[in-house]
Design a protein around this motif. Structure first.
Motif, PDB file in Angstrom:
ATOM      1  N   ASP A   1       0.837  -1.202   0.000  1.00  0.00           N
ATOM      2  CA  ASP A   1       0.000   0.000   0.000  1.00  0.00           C
ATOM      3  C   ASP A   1       0.869   1.249   0.000  1.00  0.00           C
ATOM      4  O   ASP A   1       0.643   2.191  -0.771  1.00  0.00           O
ATOM      5  N   PHE A   2       1.871   1.274   0.870  1.00  0.00           N
ATOM      6  CA  PHE A   2       2.747   2.440   0.997  1.00  0.00           C
ATOM      7  C   PHE A   2       3.531   2.675  -0.289  1.00  0.00           C
ATOM      8  O   PHE A   2       3.572   3.803  -0.808  1.00  0.00           O
ATOM      9  N   VAL A   3       4.159   1.632  -0.808  1.00  0.00           N
ATOM     10  CA  VAL A   3       5.004   1.775  -1.990  1.00  0.00           C
ATOM     11  C   VAL A   3       4.191   2.237  -3.195  1.00  0.00           C
ATOM     12  O   VAL A   3       4.626   3.101  -3.968  1.00  0.00           O
ATOM     13  N   ASN A   4       3.001   1.675  -3.356  1.00  0.00           N
ATOM     14  CA  ASN A   4       2.175   2.082  -4.492  1.00  0.00           C
ATOM     15  C   ASN A   4       1.676   3.508  -4.342  1.00  0.00           C
ATOM     16  O   ASN A   4       1.651   4.271  -5.320  1.00  0.00           O
ATOM     17  N   MET A   5       1.289   3.901  -3.127  1.00  0.00           N
ATOM     18  CA  MET A   5       0.906   5.293  -2.899  1.00  0.00           C
ATOM     19  C   MET A   5       2.066   6.224  -3.241  1.00  0.00           C
ATOM     20  O   MET A   5       1.875   7.262  -3.886  1.00  0.00           O
ATOM     21  N   PHE A   6       3.267   5.860  -2.809  1.00  0.00           N
ATOM     22  CA  PHE A   6       4.449   6.688  -3.075  1.00  0.00           C
ATOM     23  C   PHE A   6       4.705   6.827  -4.571  1.00  0.00           C
ATOM     24  O   PHE A   6       4.942   7.934  -5.078  1.00  0.00           O
ATOM     25  N   GLN A   7       4.657   5.718  -5.298  1.00  0.00           N
ATOM     26  CA  GLN A   7       4.961   5.771  -6.723  1.00  0.00           C
ATOM     27  C   GLN A   7       3.902   6.553  -7.502  1.00  0.00           C
ATOM     28  O   GLN A   7       4.232   7.323  -8.410  1.00  0.00           O
ATOM     29  N   PHE A   8       2.632   6.378  -7.148  1.00  0.00           N
ATOM     30  CA  PHE A   8       1.583   7.140  -7.819  1.00  0.00           C
ATOM     31  C   PHE A   8       1.688   8.625  -7.485  1.00  0.00           C
ATOM     32  O   PHE A   8       1.511   9.486  -8.361  1.00  0.00           O
ATOM     33  N   LEU A   9       1.965   8.934  -6.232  1.00  0.00           N
ATOM     34  CA  LEU A   9       2.099  10.333  -5.829  1.00  0.00           C
ATOM     35  C   LEU A   9       3.316  10.965  -6.496  1.00  0.00           C
ATOM     36  O   LEU A   9       3.273  12.128  -6.928  1.00  0.00           O
ATOM     37  N   LEU A  10       4.409  10.213  -6.609  1.00  0.00           N
ATOM     38  CA  LEU A  10       5.599  10.725  -7.283  1.00  0.00           C
ATOM     39  C   LEU A  10       5.315  10.989  -8.758  1.00  0.00           C
ATOM     40  O   LEU A  10       5.793  11.980  -9.325  1.00  0.00           O
TER      41      LEU A  10
END
Length: 249
Positions: A232-241
């Protein structure tokens, strides 16, 4: 992860969430968060190593071409394969899955560091995206842990959303190659994984009361719980980036 969810997710409603403070639950959730944090630390270390420290020719060889495609899709392949093969995983097997996925994602994210580290404000954008993700994740996970509202009804919708995002991303990667579609996918993906953060946290909280007393199942739940929140965290980070980085993504 679908097999894990079917095996361990409780079928209880909102009433089961009205529980008093429980030291065992607190210790269980702390174990999940600690393992997730270690996974993020390893991912960040590998991403920085392969994106900034390893010689450029090695980085380009690993992260582009056939090898890069293998690294990109290997975590998904491991998750799918483990779901079909390991119906009742041992703590050791769960750990092998977790650290394999974390390590491969870390190497793959070296491409992000490689690209952004070579731009004047690139690493500042990465830092802002990470900080924003951390704050958002903390708030969403806290909501999932404390809310009395039953979030289980959103599970199917969110999982279907993840499948849709994966399919749309593959189509855009190999066929459409549209920057606008990439941005739309990033916004929708961010919302989906934000919802999954709260959902998964509540699911883990409820799961504890189903497994209490079974140390083996609890150890497996801790590892797979950490994996769920890590993803969840990694995907949120990549989408936000991708959103904050604009065309550079």
């Amino acid at each position: 992860m679908n097999e894990f969810n079917r095996a361990y997710s409780p079928k209880t409603g909102a009433d089961s969430m009205d529980t008093s403070v429980n030291e065992g639950l607190r210790a269980f959730m702390l174990g999940v968060y600690n393992k997730m944090a270690l996974g993020l630390l390893l991912t960040a270390g590998l991403a920085y190593a392969f994106g900034a420290l390893v010689p450029e020719n090695v980085t380009l060889t690993l992260l582009t071409g056939p090898i890069g495609m293998v690294i990109m899709f290997a975590p998904l392949a491991i998750l799918l394969l483990s779901g079909f093969v390991m119906k009742n995983p041992s703590p050791l097997a769960a750990n092998l899955v977790y650290w394999s996925v974390v390590s491969l994602i870390g190497v793959g994210m070296g491409a992000i560091v490689y690209v952004y580290a070579r731009q004047p404000d690139g690493m500042m954008i990465v830092s802002k995206a990470f900080l924003t993700t951390a704050i958002s994740f903390g708030g969403l996970s806290l909501y999932g842990y404390t809310t009395k509202r039953d979030l289980s009804g959103f599970g199917t919708f969110l999982i279907m959303g993840v499948i849709g995002i994966i399919v749309a991303s593959l189509l855009n990667m190999f066929i459409f190659k549209s920057s606008m579609m990439h941005m739309v996918i990033s916004v929708v993906g961010l919302l989906i994984f934000a919802g999954l953060t709260a959902f998964d946290t509540q699911r883990l909280k409820n799961m504890y009361f189903q497994l209490v007393g079974d140390s083996r199942a609890m150890a497996v739940a801790t590892t797979y719980g950490a994996l769920s929140l890590y993803l969840d965290f990694v995907n949120m980070f990549q989408f936000l980036l991708a959103i904050m980085g604009g065309n550079r993504s």
